[in-house]
Design a protein around this motif. Structure first.
Motif, PDB file in Angstrom:
ATOM      1  N   GLY A  79      96.694  30.945 -53.942  1.00  0.00           N
ATOM      2  CA  GLY A  79      96.371  30.173 -55.140  1.00  0.00           C
ATOM      3  C   GLY A  79      97.456  29.162 -55.448  1.00  0.00           C
ATOM      4  N   ARG A  80      97.358  28.568 -56.630  1.00  0.00           N
ATOM      5  CA  ARG A  80      98.281  27.483 -56.987  1.00  0.00           C
ATOM      6  C   ARG A  80      99.461  27.964 -57.816  1.00  0.00           C
ATOM      7  N   ILE A  81     100.602  27.317 -57.592  1.00  0.00           N
ATOM      8  CA  ILE A  81     101.766  27.522 -58.465  1.00  0.00           C
ATOM      9  C   ILE A  81     102.079  26.158 -59.081  1.00  0.00           C
ATOM     10  N   HIS A 103     101.815  23.730 -55.691  1.00  0.00           N
ATOM     11  CA  HIS A 103     101.970  24.486 -54.443  1.00  0.00           C
ATOM     12  C   HIS A 103     100.679  25.295 -54.267  1.00  0.00           C
ATOM     13  N   LEU A 104     100.072  25.215 -53.095  1.00  0.00           N
ATOM     14  CA  LEU A 104      98.808  25.935 -52.871  1.00  0.00           C
ATOM     15  C   LEU A 104      98.898  26.827 -51.632  1.00  0.00           C
ATOM     16  N   HIS A 105      98.447  28.076 -51.789  1.00  0.00           N
ATOM     17  CA  HIS A 105      98.315  29.012 -50.674  1.00  0.00           C
ATOM     18  C   HIS A 105      99.553  29.049 -49.765  1.00  0.00           C
ATOM     19  N   GLY A 106     100.724  29.154 -50.377  1.00  0.00           N
ATOM     20  CA  GLY A 106     101.945  29.382 -49.594  1.00  0.00           C
ATOM     21  C   GLY A 106     102.621  28.141 -49.060  1.00  0.00           C
ATOM     22  N   ASN A 179      92.709  37.403 -48.338  1.00  0.00           N
ATOM     23  CA  ASN A 179      91.969  36.880 -47.192  1.00  0.00           C
ATOM     24  C   ASN A 179      90.994  35.825 -47.689  1.00  0.00           C
ATOM     25  N   HIS A 180      90.939  34.721 -46.944  1.00  0.00           N
ATOM     26  CA  HIS A 180      90.162  33.561 -47.393  1.00  0.00           C
ATOM     27  C   HIS A 180      88.864  33.389 -46.592  1.00  0.00           C
ATOM     28  N   SER A 181      88.182  34.490 -46.299  1.00  0.00           N
ATOM     29  CA  SER A 181      86.900  34.379 -45.583  1.00  0.00           C
ATOM     30  C   SER A 181      85.837  33.762 -46.473  1.00  0.00           C
ATOM     31  N   TYR A 248      81.945  27.328 -58.433  1.00  0.00           N
ATOM     32  CA  TYR A 248      83.038  28.148 -58.964  1.00  0.00           C
ATOM     33  C   TYR A 248      84.302  27.984 -58.133  1.00  0.00           C
ATOM     34  N   ASP A 249      85.427  28.039 -58.817  1.00  0.00           N
ATOM     35  CA  ASP A 249      86.734  28.103 -58.155  1.00  0.00           C
ATOM     36  C   ASP A 249      87.661  28.814 -59.137  1.00  0.00           C
ATOM     37  N   HIS A 250      87.213  29.981 -59.616  1.00  0.00           N
ATOM     38  CA  HIS A 250      87.841  30.608 -60.775  1.00  0.00           C
ATOM     39  C   HIS A 250      88.257  32.059 -60.530  1.00  0.00           C
ATOM     40  N   LEU A 282      86.603  33.616 -57.230  1.00  0.00           N
ATOM     41  CA  LEU A 282      85.315  33.247 -56.646  1.00  0.00           C
ATOM     42  C   LEU A 282      85.366  31.753 -56.375  1.00  0.00           C
ATOM     43  N   TYR A 283      85.280  31.405 -55.101  1.00  0.00           N
ATOM     44  CA  TYR A 283      85.306  29.993 -54.719  1.00  0.00           C
ATOM     45  C   TYR A 283      84.039  29.732 -53.904  1.00  0.00           C
ATOM     46  N   THR A 284      83.220  28.792 -54.356  1.00  0.00           N
ATOM     47  CA  THR A 284      81.899  28.619 -53.732  1.00  0.00           C
ATOM     48  C   THR A 284      81.856  27.472 -52.716  1.00  0.00           C
ATOM     49  N   ASN A 286      83.196  24.521 -52.684  1.00  0.00           N
ATOM     50  CA  ASN A 286      82.877  23.231 -53.324  1.00  0.00           C
ATOM     51  C   ASN A 286      83.388  22.027 -52.548  1.00  0.00           C
ATOM     52  N   PHE A 287      84.451  22.224 -51.750  1.00  0.00           N
ATOM     53  CA  PHE A 287      85.057  21.088 -51.038  1.00  0.00           C
ATOM     54  C   PHE A 287      84.647  21.022 -49.572  1.00  0.00           C
ATOM     55  N   LEU A 288      83.764  21.917 -49.132  1.00  0.00           N
ATOM     56  CA  LEU A 288      83.436  21.935 -47.697  1.00  0.00           C
ATOM     57  C   LEU A 288      82.615  20.705 -47.307  1.00  0.00           C
ATOM     58  N   LEU A 307      85.639  35.460 -51.843  1.00  0.00           N
ATOM     59  CA  LEU A 307      85.954  36.426 -52.897  1.00  0.00           C
ATOM     60  C   LEU A 307      87.387  36.872 -52.616  1.00  0.00           C
ATOM     61  N   GLU A 308      88.333  36.099 -53.166  1.00  0.00           N
ATOM     62  CA  GLU A 308      89.747  36.287 -52.827  1.00  0.00           C
ATOM     63  C   GLU A 308      90.359  37.306 -53.784  1.00  0.00           C
ATOM     64  N   THR A 309      90.446  38.556 -53.329  1.00  0.00           N
ATOM     65  CA  THR A 309      91.026  39.611 -54.157  1.00  0.00           C
ATOM     66  C   THR A 309      92.541  39.452 -54.147  1.00  0.00           C
TER      67      THR A 309
HETATM   68  C1  GLA Z   1      91.064  28.271 -52.808  1.00  0.00           C
HETATM   69  C2  GLA Z   1      91.257  27.361 -53.947  1.00  0.00           C
HETATM   70  C3  GLA Z   1      90.318  26.213 -53.810  1.00  0.00           C
HETATM   71  C4  GLA Z   1      90.509  25.521 -52.479  1.00  0.00           C
HETATM   72  C5  GLA Z   1      90.348  26.507 -51.370  1.00  0.00           C
HETATM   73  C6  GLA Z   1      90.664  25.919 -50.046  1.00  0.00           C
HETATM   74  O1  GLA Z   1      89.932  29.010 -52.920  1.00  0.00           O
HETATM   75  O2  GLA Z   1      91.101  28.002 -55.190  1.00  0.00           O
HETATM   76  O3  GLA Z   1      90.536  25.304 -54.848  1.00  0.00           O
HETATM   77  O4  GLA Z   1      91.788  24.975 -52.411  1.00  0.00           O
HETATM   78  O5  GLA Z   1      91.194  27.598 -51.591  1.00  0.00           O
HETATM   79  O6  GLA Z   1      89.915  24.804 -49.767  1.00  0.00           O
END
Ligand code: GLA
Length: 344
Positions: A79-81, A103-106, A179-181, A248-250, A282-284, A286-288, A307-309
């Protein structure tokens, strides 16, 4: 039960392996040592037809170039810092900003972009598992402390895929692994996930700023698009709300031992997620955009959902969020189990 190991590719002279864990009912989970990335999960539909229920690629090159974290381990902190910094014991720690000023995902070379090493492979009558490890050096992406991380992937004969993380540091550091599956239970990403039904034992969610950072508020879900206490489809949930117009990205706050159930009426597939973590993002998707996937399908908006636990995002900057700090000498553990089934 069986495990197959193959060479998947090579980066700068370093070999990347792939492992396929199989159970006696045809279920299969594959991952590669690059990013600890889950590349494929074959699960049966109600007619016993095995199809892939996660988005993946055929080649290592695509995983290297790709920016959407398909199947990977997100860390040290998922996630973001905000402003890529936090304070600890009166000192400010500066991290790599890799999404604007945040900062995102490390960071730029997060745990998704490194090669993990095989630690242990075990085959038992009712389960198979592989443990991989990564040694993240003091100062990597700005984080303090040498951190030794183990990730174990286990498949059981009952259709459960278990992910367990263990992390140990020699200096206090935040750790929040996930895990970001991207799941798509329709199989081989045939349809968007908007018709998937979701149920979550979550009474609250974390509203976000325009930069997708938690505002700090913990808001009850009653009467909002975030109320999945009773099952409803993603599309129904999103409704007409401004907050969810892109999907969703929440982060959702899970009840203690709260579970999440995702299901797809068309195929009959269900997935139950149980975790010891306090939240699930929950990230659906949205950016794919239109990436070509393994199995011949294409990605695209809402073609998969994550579903990033994990612990609450940006917890390091919100003292009232449960802490994700791991102290020197402590062992941090996290586990999540995804159980696949079918419904008539
Ligand atoms: C997470 C974030 C999203 C996006 C994806 C990767 O789920 O919350 O905003 O950055 O990673 O695309």
């Amino acid at each position: 039960m069986d495990i197959r190991k193959e060479i998947f590719g090579e980066i700068e002279g370093k070999q990347v392996d792939s492992y396929s864990l199989k159970n006696d009912h045809g279920m299969e989970v594959s991952f590669i040592t690059y990013g600890g990335t889950v590349t494929k999960i074959l699960a049966p539909d109600r007619n016993g037809c095995l199809e892939n229920v996660v988005l993946g690629f055929d080649t290592l090159d695509e995983y290297i170039k790709h920016t959407h974290y398909f199947g990977a381990i997100a860390g040290r902190v998922a996630g973001r810092i905000g402003n890529a910094r936090y304070s600890w014991n009166g000192k400010t720690v500066e991290l790599t900003p890799n999404e604007g000023r945040n900062h995102l995902h490390g960071g730029s070379i997060g745990f998704n972009h490194v090669i993990w090493n095989e630690e242990k492979v075990s085959v038992a009558a009712d389960r198979v598992s592989v443990t991989i490890s990564y040694y993240s050096r003091n100062g990597e992406e700005g984080y303090p402390g040498n951190l030794k991380v183990d990730a174990s992937y286990t498949l059981t004969d009952k259709g459960s895929f278990l992910i367990e993380y263990q992390a140990e540091t020699d200096s206090d550091t935040p750790v929040n692994l996930t895990n970001h599956s991207y799941f798509n239970l329709s199989g081989d990403a045939k349809y968007p996930i908007l018709d998937h039904t979701l149920q979550m034992e979550a009474d609250a969610y974390l509203p976000l700023t325009e930069e997708n950072l938690p505002t700090g508020e913990i808001r009850h879900v009653e009467g909002t698009p975030f109320d999945f206490r009773q099952p409803r489809t993603i599309l129904e949930g999103m409704g007409e709300s401004e907050e969810t117009k892109d999907g969703y990205d929440h982060p959702f706050v899970l009840k203690k031992d709260g579970s999440v159930v995702l299901s797809h009426a068309g195929s009959g597939r269900t997935m139950t997620v149980e975790t010891d973590q306090k939240s699930v993002v929950l990230y659906t998707g949205n950016f794919l955009t239109g990436e070509r996937l393994s199995g011949g399908g294409t990605a695209g908006r809402h073609k998969g959902l994550c579903l990033e636990t994990q612990g609450y995002p940006d917890a390091v900057n919100h003292p009232h969020f449960p802490s994700v700090m791991v102290k020197a000498g402590e062992v941090d553990r996290a586990s999540t189990v995804y159980t696949f089934g079918v419904k008539e």
